[in-house]
Write an enzyme that holds these catalytic residues in place. Structure first.
Site, PDB file in Angstrom:
ATOM      1  N   THR A 151     -65.846  14.862  68.406  1.00  0.00           N
ATOM      2  CA  THR A 151     -67.000  14.410  69.153  1.00  0.00           C
ATOM      3  C   THR A 151     -67.237  15.442  70.254  1.00  0.00           C
ATOM      4  O   THR A 151     -66.570  16.470  70.264  1.00  0.00           O
ATOM      5  CB  THR A 151     -66.702  13.004  69.707  1.00  0.00           C
ATOM      6  OG1 THR A 151     -67.877  12.447  70.220  1.00  0.00           O
ATOM      7  CG2 THR A 151     -65.684  13.022  70.812  1.00  0.00           C
ATOM      8  N   VAL A 203     -59.709   9.062  67.555  1.00  0.00           N
ATOM      9  CA  VAL A 203     -60.204   7.822  66.945  1.00  0.00           C
ATOM     10  C   VAL A 203     -60.406   6.775  68.046  1.00  0.00           C
ATOM     11  O   VAL A 203     -59.472   6.373  68.738  1.00  0.00           O
ATOM     12  CB  VAL A 203     -59.228   7.318  65.859  1.00  0.00           C
ATOM     13  CG1 VAL A 203     -59.696   5.981  65.303  1.00  0.00           C
ATOM     14  CG2 VAL A 203     -59.137   8.347  64.747  1.00  0.00           C
TER      15      VAL A 203
END
Ligand code: ASP
Length: 281
Positions: A151, A203
């Protein structure tokens, strides 16, 4: 602008470094820390190589659902499951123009009705999804596989000593429709107070469960240096179970940056170029 550090997502297996200098420059040209975060994260969202904005990974049913969060001085704004080209702009709108901290779904779409819509992700992400769909890699048992976790985020400190943080993502490959990760959750994927700014990558379920960004901030607010705090909390996350990839980046009001990760590689850049984040076993 005094300092900005940006990252392009941790990955489980080693990847070639992603050039992030454009995002650093966009941030450094800005006047305030929050403007710097918006400018830098927009540049990262527009980069097709990164899992945010245009380069976002897809949901299990092949759709775009983006999350983003931005914070400064203990206040935050965030959006979840949106489809605008630059979700960080919408997150900032939640922070500055509403009494809320997180808006999802139809309300977020209405709030961003004037913003450019993200029509599709990159051909590469579509292909990855199609391959995954054929091979079964989108199934629950592969969720969070190291290659598919990355990300973007940034932390900034301006000349007036204000700190800000921002995070933006397409989420984790194989996520169910409607799944919300840590990137729009204050204290999990991002955090900023008057003393420290933090962003994380990995995660999201694990970052929410451990309140990872807040934990780093709490240590720094109580006297730890950002590097020690990031190392300690990456270790703390890893102690909870097998973690293929997780990274934390922090900046304090003295301009001290810290960054630590587990996994294969993590691209981070600051005002003086690429920075080697500490890799923990
Ligand atoms: N934290 C993001 C999420 O879980 C993914 C990432 O860091 O790559 O949505």
């Amino acid at each position: 602008m005094r300092a900005i550090y940006v990252h392009g997502g941790v990955s489980g297996t080693p990847k070639a470094p992603v050039p992030l200098g454009g995002a650093v420059h966009a941030g450094m040209r800005s006047g305030s820390a929050i403007d710097a975060i918006q400018a830098a994260v927009m540049a990262l969202e527009d980069d097709p190589a990164l899992n945010a904005g245009y380069g976002a990974t897809l949901t299990r049913d092949g759709r775009i659902e983006l999350d983003a969060g931005i914070a400064a001085g203990g206040h935050s704004g965030a959006v979840a499951g949106v489809r605008v080209r630059n979700p960080i702009v919408l997150a900032r709108r939640v922070l500055e123009d509403t009494p809320h901290v997180l808006i999802a779904g139809r309300g977020a779409t209405l709030l961003g009705a004037d913003l450019p819509v993200l029509e599709d992700t990159t051909p590469e992400q579509r292909e990855t999804w199609q391959r995954g769909n054929r091979s079964g890699a989108l199934a629950d048992e592969h969720y969070g596989d190291p290659d598919y976790v990355d990300t973007v985020g940034a932390v900034a400190l301006d000349d007036s000593g204000r700190l800000a943080a921002g995070s933006s993502t397409g989420g984790v490959f194989g996520k169910l429709p409607g799944r919300v990760g840590d990137s729009p959750i204050f204290g999990a994927g991002f955090y900023a107070s008057d003393l420290v700014a933090v962003v994380g990558t990995g995660v999201g379920e694990l970052f929410i469960a451990t309140q990872a960004s807040f934990r780093v901030a709490h240590l720094v607010e109580n006297g730890a240096d950002p590097q020690t705090a990031c190392e300690q909390i990456v270790g703390f996350i890893a102690a909870r179970g097998p973690v293929a990839a997780a990274g934390l980046l922090a900046l304090d009001r003295d301009g001290r940056a810290g960054m630590a990760f587990r996994g294969g590689s993590w691209s981070v850049e600051g005002p003086d170029g690429p920075v080697e984040a500490t890799r923990l076993a």
